[in-house]
Structure formats: C-alpha cells, structure tokens
Design an enzyme around this catalytic site. Structure first.
Site, mmCIF file in Angstrom:
data_model
loop_
_atom_site.group_PDB
_atom_site.id
_atom_site.type_symbol
_atom_site.label_atom_id
_atom_site.label_comp_id
_atom_site.label_asym_id
_atom_site.label_seq_id
_atom_site.Cartn_x
_atom_site.Cartn_y
_atom_site.Cartn_z
ATOM 1 N N HIS A 185 0.828 -1.204 0.000
ATOM 2 C CA HIS A 185 0.000 0.000 0.000
ATOM 3 C C HIS A 185 0.867 1.261 0.000
ATOM 4 C CE1 HIS A 185 -3.488 2.456 0.875
ATOM 5 N NE2 HIS A 185 -2.662 3.146 1.631
ATOM 6 N N ASP A 422 2.342 -11.514 -9.953
ATOM 7 C CA ASP A 422 2.377 -12.963 -9.753
ATOM 8 C C ASP A 422 3.540 -13.623 -10.485
ATOM 9 O OD1 ASP A 422 0.416 -13.872 -7.928
ATOM 10 O OD2 ASP A 422 -1.115 -13.140 -9.305
ATOM 11 N N CYS A 469 0.202 -5.653 -17.155
ATOM 12 C CA CYS A 469 -0.784 -4.998 -16.286
ATOM 13 C C CYS A 469 -0.421 -5.124 -14.810
ATOM 14 C CB CYS A 469 -2.178 -5.556 -16.545
ATOM 15 S SG CYS A 469 -2.333 -7.297 -16.162
#
Ligand code: PEP
Ligand code: MG
Length: 538
Positions: A185, A422, A469
């Site tokens: 974050h 990922d 992305c």
C-alpha cells in the site's frame, strides 16, 4: 550529525529528495486474547464507546482534510460503522471474550474474506488499522501521528496504513519504511502522490528523528546526510516529443474506477479485476448483477480496448461458496482459472454476462483468464470465451510454465498480458505478501526483465500482442524499458497514468530499445535501473 550512514531497500519513483527524518512510533501491539472479567453488558458498552471515539477522531481529521483524503477517511469510517461488525463482535462478547478480543476477532473474520492480493490487501490493512485504533482506545495505548507543521519531512515508519498516508500534508517529501514491498500500500500511494519512497529497508527504524536524510528512490538508497549543496526537491519532468511508444491503459475494479480513469489520458482498460463483486457475500453474483457491472464499466471507461479478467479468486481470497476447501499452499492451489475445474458455472456465467454487456452497450469486450499454466488451459479458455461471441481473447502470463510455450499459443489467443506481481512471485518462489522476501520481487530484477524480453520475442514471432498490467507498469522508467523490450501496452492505476505517458512520449522507439538493452545488461536490480536511467535521453 552522525557519520555517513546508508540504508538500502526498494525504491519507489525515480527522483531524489532530502528532508528531516520524522520517525513514527511503532504500532502498539494488540493485547493477547482474554476472557472478560466485567461481563457482557459492560464489554458491549466499552466497545461502543471506543468505536464512537475512533469515529469521532477520524471524522474530525476528515473535516480538515483535502477532498481525496476525506474520501479515503470516509470510506474507512463506513467500514467501522458497518452494523455487521458490531454484530459479529457481539457474538464473541456473548461467548465471554473481552471487548479487545471481540473486535479483533470480528475484524479478522472480515479480513480473511479480503486478504490475498494487492487490491484487497489494501483493504485488509485498512481493517487491521481500524481494529488497532479501537483496541488502542480500549487499553489507553498512546498512538497518534502528529506530523511536524514545517518541512521538508521524510517520514520513517515500520509500515504505513492508509489512514496514516491519508494524513500526509505537503511537508512530507519522502518516505522510508522497514516493511512493505514494491506492491504494498505504501508503495502504491507514494507512487500515486509522486512522493519518492524506499520500502523494505532493513534497520530503517534506527534512523533518528531530526537527522537530515537523502532519499534516492531510483537507487533504493537512503543516506543520513546534510542537505547536499544546490539540491532542490524538484520532481523530474519529461518533455513529450511525440506519440507514446507503448499504449497506456488503466487498471480498474469498479464502475467508479472506470469513471476516474476516464478523467486521465488512458486509452482503454488493460485490466478490469472482476473479483470485487464476488467478495464479502455468501453466493456468486447473479447473471443480471454481473451484466449490470460490466455494462457500467463499458459505458464509463475511456475510449479504447476494455480487457476484462475473469474471476481471480481462490488462494488467499477464499470464496466459501466455491467449495475449494482448505489448502496447505493456497497460492499454488486452486486459484484463478483453475476454479473452472471444480465449478464451470462461475466462468460460464461471467462470459455470458460479458457477452450481454457487449450487446447492451454496443462496445466490444476483450477477455483474459488469470493463472494460466498450460497450452491446454489457454486453448480451453479461448474456446469457451469465443463460444459466447467474445472475439478478442487472451491469457495472463503469471506462471513460468506458460512463458516457455508461448509459441504454441499461435492462433489460439490474440494477446497475452503479463501480470508481473504474480510472475515475480512464481519465478522467484517468493511470496508476494511476505515483506521478508521483497527484494526478490523488485520489478527491476534482471531475471524478470530477461523473462519479459523472452516473452515479447516468442509472442511477437507468432503474432500475439503483449501487454503488462502488473504493478511494474506503474514505474514510469520501467514502462520505457518494457516498451523497448517489445511490450505494446502498459496498464496501471489511474493516478500513475499521466507520468507513465510523459515518459513514454519522451522517447522514440529506438531510444526505448536502447534503454531496454542497457537495462538488460544489469546484474542487479539497482544496476539495471541505473543503466536504464543513464541510457534515457535527457
Ligand atoms: C499480477 O499478478 O501482476 C496482476 C496484475 O494480477 P493481481 O495483482 O490482481 O494478482
Ligand atoms: Mg495476478
């Protein structure tokens, strides 16, 4: 001034800043679980009072904050005032637990539904922060963040919650955190706000408040030092010389996000995460609900292609109604496209809703599946998607296994989209949620860059378009490297669009290639970034 002392971590942003360190006190530790000595009625009253206190405190902060900050704080307040939270806590109080334990247990139940990836991970951090604020009030723990009124200030912290970053004023010119990673974050917010930051810095909390600190985000290095002569905190600006060398698209998760994205220069949506609609509920959303959401996104999204990703649940984002059951290693388990093997209805309903939304809005949809590991899976997915009338079909590249068989996807998919979050996790065998291994997840890791380079060569050879992305695309210098490697589009959260576009419009294709080639020769993430920066034309 102490002797020159250096700290290293993962840099967020490519500029440098200098300020006075302001170290935030470590978060109070939550007390151990305990049974009540006061009785259920008293515990309920204590909890209500503590929640009201935190609500009041945050409302006051919100009333003095700018619009964006106030919006974030109001969203947090809505979570805290959700009656379902108190109801859940009451169940634990009735079982004999004290108010502190009950609120934490109630919040834990909520966070289990949301934990898992960066999008929802942010909301997990929100909930944990709220729960700690209530516990701090219940136990009279001192916990506040009062930033100095005059800057420049470099905030140093173990990690930062959204409620804390929301309170940043203009005096904050830099951030250093001991925890966090490139997709945490703190990194996302700092990138959005153009605040140079270094995350995952071992020993950061030993920096003394009041020391001058030079934050060199592009190097991932913080140095305790006097202000260097002639130094100013100007952010780097790149003049545009032409069209972008890769298309800039946006990542969205809701109609609201699509509206916000339409305010930017993004051309279309590179990733619509469909998960949000599926979470925090006891059964899958209906065909009608899904059609409405997808139509809303198509109506609001900026002009250009809109790529929907089918449900990426499972792993740490468990949806109880999917019936996956408990897994020892959920990130290696039934997640993403693999859900189709236990429940075909989920994907069929999604594809049908997308086809209906396409019909309803007259705007074509593109669709891609997450966590594809084999040519067989890609083939089955493409067939299934096309059977619903969807013409542009792709898969995400997130597993090393699919990277090496891309040539065999010829004629099967139209595009691939690299999910660097990922792909890094699986390529480096490093849990993306574990800040202890964050350096392996640095998007400038040479092995990741070489892998992306190979993906571009192999996919291009068989006419498959490559996009990115993952969070890596939001690093503007890295977006130039990606374009130079052959990536045709980069997609990122709305606030990162303008800067990426500046960078991508500031070079020619040949220059981007030269920057990429320079980056590929680096042996460490730092070297790769430094070489890319040196090759970037002024
Ligand atoms: C990724 O893995 O890079 C990606 C874009 O998907 P998510 O972050 O939603 O897993
Ligand atoms: Mg992913």
């Amino acid at each position: 001034m102490s002797e020159l002392k250096r700290f290293t971590g993962i840099g967020v942003g490519d500029s440098s800043t200098w300020g006075i360190a302001y170290v935030l006190a470590p978060r109070p530790k939550a007390p151990v679980e305990a049974k009540s000595k006061l009785g259920a009625d008293t515990e309920s009253k204590r909890l209500q009072e503590a929640i009201s206190f935190v609500v009041e405190q945050m409302s006051e902060t919100a009333s003095k904050a700018d619009e964006t900050t106030a919006d974030i704080l109001h969203a947090l307040l809505a979570m805290l005032e959700d009656p379902a939270l108190v109801e859940e806590a009451s169940v634990h109080i009735q079982q004999g637990w004290d108010a502190e334990t009950s609120i934490q247990r109630a919040m834990n139940g909520f966070t289990e539904l949301l934990a898992g990836d960066d999008l929802f991970g942010e909301r997990v951090a929100d909930l944990q922060d709220l729960s700690l604020r209530v516990v701090a009030k219940l136990t009279n723990l001192q916990w506040s963040m009062t930033l100095p009124k005059v800057g420049p200030v470099v905030v140093v912290a173990e990690d930062l919650s959204p409620a804390e970053t929301a309170q940043f004023t203009d005096v904050v010119v830099g951030v250093i955190t001991e925890g966090g990673g490139p997709t945490s974050h703190t990194a996302i917010i700092c990138r959005q706000r153009n605040i140079p930051a270094i995350v995952a810095v071992s020993g950061a909390m030993s920096i003394p408040t009041g020391e001058g600190v030079l934050v060199e985000a592009f190097k991932g290095e913080a140095t305790l030092s006097e202000k260097p002569g002639n130094f100013d905190n100007q952010k780097t600006q790149r003049p545009r010389i032409g069209e972008p060398v890769a298309e800039v698209k946006g990542n969205v998760g809701s109609v609201q996000d699509a509206i916000a994205l339409a305010e930017t220069e993004a051309t279309g949506v590179g990733l619509m995460r469909t998960e949000l609609l599926f979470l925090s509920r006891s059964s899958a959303p209906s065909l009608e609900e899904q059609t409405e959401l997808y139509s809303g996104v198509l109506k609001e999204a900026p002009e250009g292609e809109v790529i929907f990703r089918t449900l990426d649940a499972g792993s740490d984002k468990p949806l109880p109604y999917l019936g996956i059951g408990k897994e020892e290693n959920p990130s290696l388990g039934v997640r993403g496209y693999r859900i189709n093997s236990i429940d075909e209805d989920i994907l069929n309903t999604q594809l049908k809703a997308l086809a209906l939304a396409q019909e309803k809005t007259g705007r074509p949809v593109s669709v891609m599946a997450p966590m594809i590991a084999t040519v067989e899976e890609a083939t089955a997915f493409a067939k299934q998607a096309r059977s619903f009338g969807i013409q542009t079909v792709g898969v995400m590249v997130e597993t090393p296994s699919i990277c090496v068989v891309l040539d065999q996807l010829q004629g099967i998919v139209d595009f691939v989209s690299i999910g660097t979050n990922d792909l890094s996790q699986y390529l480096f065998a490093a849990d993306r949620q574990n800040s202890g291994v964050a350096t392996l997840l640095n998007p400038w890791q040479p092995a990741l860059l070489k892998t992306i380079s190979r993906i571009c060569v192999d996919a291009q050879a068989v006419g498959i378009k490559v996009g990115v992305c993952g969070e890596a695309a939001a690093d503007p210098l890295l977006s130039v490297v990606l374009a130079g490697l052959g990536v045709k589009s980069v997609s990122m959260a709305a606030p990162a669009v303008a800067k990426a576009k500046d960078y991508l419009c500031s070079v020619t294709k040949d220059q981007a290639k030269a920057v990429a080639e320079a980056a590929l020769t680096g042996k460490t993430p730092f070297e790769a970034k430094e070489l890319a920066l040196a090759a970037l034309p002024n």
